[in-house]
Design an enzyme around this catalytic site. Structure first.
Site, mmCIF file in Angstrom:
data_model
loop_
_atom_site.group_PDB
_atom_site.id
_atom_site.type_symbol
_atom_site.label_atom_id
_atom_site.label_comp_id
_atom_site.label_asym_id
_atom_site.label_seq_id
_atom_site.Cartn_x
_atom_site.Cartn_y
_atom_site.Cartn_z
ATOM 1 N N THR A 40 0.845 -1.223 0.137
ATOM 2 C CA THR A 40 -0.117 0.060 -0.015
ATOM 3 C C THR A 40 1.048 1.298 -0.101
ATOM 4 O O THR A 40 0.513 2.382 -0.058
ATOM 5 C CB THR A 40 -1.024 0.047 1.128
ATOM 6 O OG1 THR A 40 -0.102 -0.161 2.492
ATOM 7 C CG2 THR A 40 -2.066 -1.031 1.072
ATOM 8 N N HIS A 45 7.546 0.048 6.650
ATOM 9 C CA HIS A 45 7.678 0.759 7.848
ATOM 10 C C HIS A 45 8.034 -0.218 8.971
ATOM 11 O O HIS A 45 7.992 -1.296 8.964
ATOM 12 C CB HIS A 45 6.369 1.448 8.196
ATOM 13 C CG HIS A 45 5.189 0.910 8.262
ATOM 14 N ND1 HIS A 45 4.717 -0.028 9.371
ATOM 15 C CD2 HIS A 45 4.172 0.844 7.490
ATOM 16 C CE1 HIS A 45 3.690 -0.489 9.175
ATOM 17 N NE2 HIS A 45 3.125 -0.052 7.991
ATOM 18 N N HIS A 48 6.513 -3.404 9.894
ATOM 19 C CA HIS A 48 6.738 -4.852 9.054
ATOM 20 C C HIS A 48 8.205 -5.335 9.650
ATOM 21 O O HIS A 48 8.520 -6.524 9.062
ATOM 22 C CB HIS A 48 7.228 -4.361 7.743
ATOM 23 C CG HIS A 48 5.820 -4.075 6.974
ATOM 24 N ND1 HIS A 48 5.914 -2.464 6.469
ATOM 25 C CD2 HIS A 48 4.646 -4.367 6.614
ATOM 26 C CE1 HIS A 48 4.532 -2.285 5.949
ATOM 27 N NE2 HIS A 48 3.913 -3.383 5.749
ATOM 28 N N LYS A 82 -9.179 -1.077 10.324
ATOM 29 C CA LYS A 82 -9.408 -0.080 9.768
ATOM 30 C C LYS A 82 -10.605 0.282 9.867
ATOM 31 O O LYS A 82 -11.648 -0.408 10.017
ATOM 32 C CB LYS A 82 -9.016 -0.143 8.160
ATOM 33 C CG LYS A 82 -7.914 -0.504 7.503
ATOM 34 C CD LYS A 82 -6.855 0.539 7.855
ATOM 35 C CE LYS A 82 -5.373 0.318 7.397
ATOM 36 N NZ LYS A 82 -4.513 1.354 7.891
ATOM 37 N N ARG A 86 -10.221 1.185 2.378
ATOM 38 C CA ARG A 86 -8.989 1.748 2.070
ATOM 39 C C ARG A 86 -9.128 2.334 0.721
ATOM 40 O O ARG A 86 -10.058 2.014 -0.013
ATOM 41 C CB ARG A 86 -7.941 0.650 1.800
ATOM 42 C CG ARG A 86 -7.220 0.082 3.104
ATOM 43 C CD ARG A 86 -6.562 -1.199 2.527
ATOM 44 N NE ARG A 86 -6.007 -1.970 3.948
ATOM 45 C CZ ARG A 86 -4.700 -1.644 4.469
ATOM 46 N NH1 ARG A 86 -4.077 -0.717 3.969
ATOM 47 N NH2 ARG A 86 -4.432 -2.592 5.525
ATOM 48 N N GLN A 173 -6.881 -14.127 0.600
ATOM 49 C CA GLN A 173 -5.599 -14.430 1.796
ATOM 50 C C GLN A 173 -5.559 -16.004 2.042
ATOM 51 O O GLN A 173 -4.433 -16.557 2.019
ATOM 52 C CB GLN A 173 -5.697 -13.636 3.031
ATOM 53 C CG GLN A 173 -4.312 -13.989 3.923
ATOM 54 C CD GLN A 173 -3.982 -12.669 5.049
ATOM 55 O OE1 GLN A 173 -4.588 -11.858 4.896
ATOM 56 N NE2 GLN A 173 -3.411 -13.346 6.151
ATOM 57 N N ASP A 194 -2.754 -9.241 14.284
ATOM 58 C CA ASP A 194 -3.901 -8.769 13.817
ATOM 59 C C ASP A 194 -4.513 -9.421 12.504
ATOM 60 O O ASP A 194 -5.496 -9.128 12.218
ATOM 61 C CB ASP A 194 -4.049 -7.259 13.436
ATOM 62 C CG ASP A 194 -2.614 -7.187 12.382
ATOM 63 O OD1 ASP A 194 -2.070 -7.999 12.261
ATOM 64 O OD2 ASP A 194 -2.615 -5.904 11.942
ATOM 65 N N LYS A 229 0.866 1.761 20.016
ATOM 66 C CA LYS A 229 1.696 1.236 18.953
ATOM 67 C C LYS A 229 3.032 1.874 18.835
ATOM 68 O O LYS A 229 2.949 3.485 18.879
ATOM 69 C CB LYS A 229 0.865 1.418 17.926
ATOM 70 C CG LYS A 229 1.573 0.809 16.422
ATOM 71 C CD LYS A 229 0.478 0.693 15.181
ATOM 72 C CE LYS A 229 -0.602 -0.209 15.301
ATOM 73 N NZ LYS A 229 -1.483 -0.513 14.195
ATOM 74 N N LYS A 232 5.223 5.694 15.851
ATOM 75 C CA LYS A 232 4.607 6.657 15.342
ATOM 76 C C LYS A 232 5.294 7.937 15.801
ATOM 77 O O LYS A 232 5.755 8.064 16.878
ATOM 78 C CB LYS A 232 3.138 6.831 15.977
ATOM 79 C CG LYS A 232 2.206 5.448 15.513
ATOM 80 C CD LYS A 232 1.827 5.703 14.059
ATOM 81 C CE LYS A 232 0.886 4.752 13.699
ATOM 82 N NZ LYS A 232 0.482 4.937 12.024
ATOM 83 N N THR A 233 5.465 8.787 14.673
ATOM 84 C CA THR A 233 6.279 9.971 14.932
ATOM 85 C C THR A 233 5.463 11.072 14.541
ATOM 86 O O THR A 233 4.423 10.995 14.050
ATOM 87 C CB THR A 233 7.760 10.015 14.304
ATOM 88 O OG1 THR A 233 7.261 10.226 12.927
ATOM 89 C CG2 THR A 233 8.485 8.723 14.597
#
Length: 411
Positions: A40, A45, A48, A82, A86, A173, A194, A229, A232-233
């Site tokens: 995506t 990131h 992963h 989500k 998406r 999947q 998840d 989580k 995250k910045t």
């Protein structure tokens, strides 16, 4: 030799496993396994990174990895986690992202026919015959059971609900696992916790269609000690691409993790022996800063290479000691003409990415959180004149963790 599941458990990877005793026996022999990656974006990131590290441990133990690029499933979009559907992606966008991710994956795994391969599920999903697929695969799934999955329950409770398009994601999947079993003898799917419902569907499909052993194993998500989580910045996700998150900012993120998260991160994100992980994690007070430096260097080295890690480390040291702002510190280049138009510190804070907006920048200045070459900026209308910028630039800081070197460039 220590069993790979015991290694992964000791380091904190394992969340849930199907048929655990059987899987222990299976993994005593070389086993082909896979992890899926949704393309995506054109970069992986930090979310992963946990499955990538687990794949590397599995490969070191003699098992063959399949990195499955979701060139087909990305056209539907995974509803897990989500609150809304998406954004639809074109095949060109997806294929571009797949190629970018393939290059990144090569940093972490040794790719060869017997050690690791990269596969794109678009090869079999994009040309499926709908009627044949629903007769062969759809008939194997219970809608009642699917609706108990957390990813679906959460979406059905939202205002927009769950589209039928997304409802088919679990089937797609699961079909991936069946296809990988047929093509490569793959018996194990691994991934984030998840994905548990989707992975159960795949393992069950292989067992029912092929009457063969198939397993699912999920990893813990990368969370802080209080359940938030990680990764995250202020600028968004912590990317593995140096163009999206600089090695310096990447290094600084791990250098500044909470004391309570140091040992967990060392275990999950580095290859340091567990005895060393426990030793570093048990340090107290100022000594724990040394453990954070080791963590930051090791993770940055694995993701960006030895040289980038050394530069990031040097940049952090320069900031800490008040020395020249060298190393890999993020840099904003400005011209004299740009400063002539708008030389406000607040504007530089926004342009450098240290603040999200002018109002955010003014708020930070009012709270005494901004400095220029270690001199506090208290006036929201303060400016930086081009004549004040030396050859090495000036260091713009926001709070304890935000840094940017401002340098003068030619018009």
């Amino acid at each position: 030799m220590e069993h790979i599941l015991d290694i992964l458990k000791e380091r904190g990877f394992i969340a849930q496993v199907t048929f655990e005793d059987e899987l222990y026996e299976q993994l005593k022999n070389p086993t082909t396994f896979y992890v899926g990656f949704d393309p995506t974006a054109d970069s992986l990131h930090i979310g992963h990174y946990i499955p990538i590290m687990a794949m590397a441990h599995m490969q070191k133990a003699g098992h063959k990895a399949i990195a499955l690029m979701g060139g087909g499933t990305a056209m539907i979009g995974d509803p897990s986690g989500k609150t809304d559907m998406r954004k639809m992606m074109t095949t060109d966008m997806i294929d571009h992202n797949v190629e970018c991710i393939k290059k990144q994956m090569s940093r972490f795994l040794e790719f060869s026919e017997d050690k690791a391969i990269i596969v794109n599920n678009g090869d079999w999903l994009r040309n499926l015959n709908f009627i044949e697929f629903m007769r062969e695969i759809g008939s194997m799934f219970s809608v009642n059971k699917m609706l108990t999955a957390e990813c679906y329950k959460a979406r059905m409770a939202t205002e927009n609900g769950l589209s039928f398009l997304e409802f088919t994601y679990m089937l797609m999947q699961s079909y991936d696992f069946l296809e990988l079993f047929k093509r490569y003898g793959c018996r194990l799917e691994m991934g984030g916790n998840d994905q548990w419902s989707n992975m159960l569907g795949g393992a069950d499909l292989v067992r029912r269609k092929e009457q063969e052993k198939a397993f699912a194993c999920t990893f813990q998500l990368l969370l802080t000690h209080d359940g938030r989580k990680m990764g995250k910045t202020e600028a968004g996700a912590l990317w593995l691409d140096a163009n999206k998150t600089s090695p310096f900012n990447f290094y600084q993120y791990w250098r500044n993790v909470d004391d309570k998260d140091v040992q967990k991160c060392l275990a999950l994100l580095t290859f340091l022996p567990m005895d060393e992980v426990r030793r570093l994690g048990s340090l107290q007070g100022a000594e724990l800063n040394e453990a954070k430096k080791v963590l930051a260097f090791e993770v940055t080295r694995l993701v960006h290479g030895e040289e980038a890690a050394k530069q990031a480390e040097a940049g952090a040291l320069a900031l800490f000691t008040g020395g020249p702002a060298g190393g890999d510190i993020p840099t904003l280049k400005v011209t004299a003409s740009e400063l002539a138009e708008d030389a406000r510190i607040s504007t530089l804070l926004v342009r450098s990415g240290l603040c999200k907006s002018q109002s955010d920048a003014r708020k930070q200045i009012e709270q005494n959180a901004v400095s220029l070459d270690n001199e506090k900026i208290t006036d929201t209308s303060a400016v930086l004149l081009s004549g004040s910028i030396g050859g090495e630039g000036v260091l713009l800081k926001k709070g304890k963790k935000g840094f940017c070197r401002v340098v003068l460039s030619d018009d």
